[in-house]
Design a protein around this motif. Structure first.
Motif, PDB file in Angstrom:
ATOM      1  N   PRO A 307       9.433  -4.946 -21.350  1.00 47.60           N
ATOM      2  CA  PRO A 307       9.540  -3.536 -20.944  1.00 47.60           C
ATOM      3  C   PRO A 307      10.362  -2.705 -21.927  1.00 47.60           C
ATOM      4  O   PRO A 307      10.014  -1.551 -22.220  1.00 47.60           O
ATOM      5  N   SER A 308      11.443  -3.274 -22.453  1.00 46.88           N
ATOM      6  CA  SER A 308      12.285  -2.531 -23.401  1.00 46.88           C
ATOM      7  C   SER A 308      11.528  -2.209 -24.676  1.00 46.88           C
ATOM      8  O   SER A 308      11.592  -1.087 -25.191  1.00 46.88           O
ATOM      9  N   LEU A 309      10.794  -3.189 -25.209  1.00 47.11           N
ATOM     10  CA  LEU A 309      10.062  -2.971 -26.455  1.00 47.11           C
ATOM     11  C   LEU A 309       8.930  -1.968 -26.258  1.00 47.11           C
ATOM     12  O   LEU A 309       8.715  -1.086 -27.091  1.00 47.11           O
ATOM     13  N   GLN A 310       8.204  -2.092 -25.148  1.00 46.60           N
ATOM     14  CA  GLN A 310       7.092  -1.173 -24.905  1.00 46.60           C
ATOM     15  C   GLN A 310       7.611   0.244 -24.674  1.00 46.60           C
ATOM     16  O   GLN A 310       7.037   1.217 -25.179  1.00 46.60           O
ATOM     17  N   LYS A 311       8.703   0.375 -23.922  1.00 46.92           N
ATOM     18  CA  LYS A 311       9.300   1.696 -23.687  1.00 46.92           C
ATOM     19  C   LYS A 311       9.842   2.272 -24.997  1.00 46.92           C
ATOM     20  O   LYS A 311       9.751   3.482 -25.241  1.00 46.92           O
TER      21      LYS A 311
END
Length: 408
Positions: A307-311
């Motif tokens: 989630p952090s990388l995609q966000k």
């Protein structure tokens, strides 16, 4: 969370199932078509290549229509590909069906991430993205084992027919629940491509390749590692993979919950923990209990970064995020392919099955270093924005009015 996220999660569940279930029914497929296991392996490789190539192409085509309509078209493509696989009379047609289905993968997750983020408040974007990706992680816990069981008892064609049915459910859900968000005005392919001039976008994708690649360097060889080093029976490998999938679900939910509150921490901490866990796996792989705990930890830590990388990609490419988001999904598959190859290289060199874990640890450390580099560049950019450097020394020379005031 909006109910529309459920529709996206169903689509993600189907895509995750078709991506990984082929590994469980590969011997049955090879036997039916009369090909070798390595030849049947092209059904895995072809899918991965299709994801990487399909992500930019399908997303570029999607700039011409609304995002909801594009999601529906992608699910239609997914259904067609899996039906083609289920009905394939020869191996070549089966491979074509896999490639057709894979073309929907990257673009669905890329566009779906943008839609999910748009459906919620800015401080809940990572959680919304994680909710969609829950479908992918649950597929590894439920869809893949069940699909493998069905394929081994009723035939692999039934498995792919059921996956196509999941696609129909996902298509119906998108049509019914996802709002018809208007196509952003003034956004064209050249605007989407412009996002790749942002060094932060490129660094985030590189972190995706290296970080999640570290996971697959180890998990690709988990079967021989656990049977040879830990002493598990062949039948236990399936349940170890289920446990790994449960870890992915937990990591995804935890990462999605806290990535909005502490994005840097939820990137750095899991990557550091992943590097440690993969390094320890070279030792714990020789003990059944310790190996089981480590496999679960790798699943948690590996997917907590997603989630952090995609966000991060969405935030950095905020003006035109769709293509960058889709390409980041392709980056996951690129990392899987590179890591699996590197792991195979060290094993073939005679260092043993557990040596793949050192490759994974090295990849995770590399991703961690890139995270620190990205943060340093961001802070430097923020400082320049707050305290801009004068363009030249002329800006320090008094104006004519100031000169007359001083000398009057």
């Amino acid at each position: 969370m909006p109910l529309a996220l459920l529709a996206l999660a169903i689509g993600a569940f189907g895509i995750g199932t078709t991506e990984f279930v082929i590994m469980g029914v590969l011997p049955e497929v090879a036997g039916d078509f009369g090909v070798s296991i390595p030849t049947a392996g092209w059904l895995v490789t072809g899918y991965a290549l299709g994801v990487m190539l399909g992500a930019p192409v399908m997303t570029a085509l999607g700039t011409k229509v609304s995002r909801k309509r594009m999601l529906m078209l992608l699910m239609g493509l997914f259904i067609a590909g899996n039906l083609l696989s289920a009905l394939a009379p020869v191996f070549g047609v089966m491979l074509l069906g896999r490639i057709v289905a894979s073309l929907a993968h990257g673009a669905f997750f890329g566009i779906g991430s943008v839609v999910a983020a748009d459906l919620v408040a800015p401080d809940k974007k990572a959680g919304a993205i994680a909710m969609m990706f829950t479908g992918l992680t649950v597929a590894n816990v439920v869809g893949v084992p069940l699909g493998t069981l069905v394929g081994q008892t009723l035939g692999w064609r039934v498995t792919f027919a059921l996956v196509a049915a999941l696609g129909v459910a996902g298509l119906a859900g998108v049509a019914k629940l996802v709002p018809d968000l208007p196509k952003p005005e003034g956004v064209h392919l050249r605007h989407e491509l412009a996002a790749f001039r942002n060094i932060q976008v490129l660094l985030a994708m590189a972190m995706t390749v290296l970080g999640f690649g570290g996971v697959f360097a180890a998990i690709t060889y988990i079967a021989p590692m656990m049977t040879e080093a830990a002493g598990f029976a062949d039948g236990s490998v399936t349940w170890l993979l289920v446990l790994f999938g449960v870890g992915m679900v937990v990591g995804n939910l935890v990462g999605g919950k806290y990535a909005d509150r502490a994005p840097l921490l939820m990137l750095v901490a899991p990557l550091a923990g992943l590097a440690v866990a993969l390094g320890l796996f070279t030792v714990t792989a020789h003990d059944k209990v310790a190996a089981t705990v480590t496999i679960f930890a790798i699943g948690v830590l590996g997917f907590a970064t997603v989630p952090s990388l995609q966000k991060r990609v969405l935030d950095q490419a905020h003006a035109a995020p769709t293509l960058a988001s889709a390409m980041n999904i392709g980056a996951f598959n690129l990392g899987n392919a590179i890591a699996a190859w590197l792991g195979g290289v060290v094993i073939a060199a005679g260092f043993g099955y557990t040596s793949a874990n050192w490759v994974g640890a090295a990849l995770a450390v590399s991703a961690l270093l890139l995270a620190f580099l990205a943060e340093a560049l961001r802070r430097r950019s923020d400082n320049v924005a707050v305290n801009p450097v004068p363009a030249n020394n002329l800006s320090t020379i008094p104006t004519n009015e100031a000169y007359r005031t001083v000398h009057s």
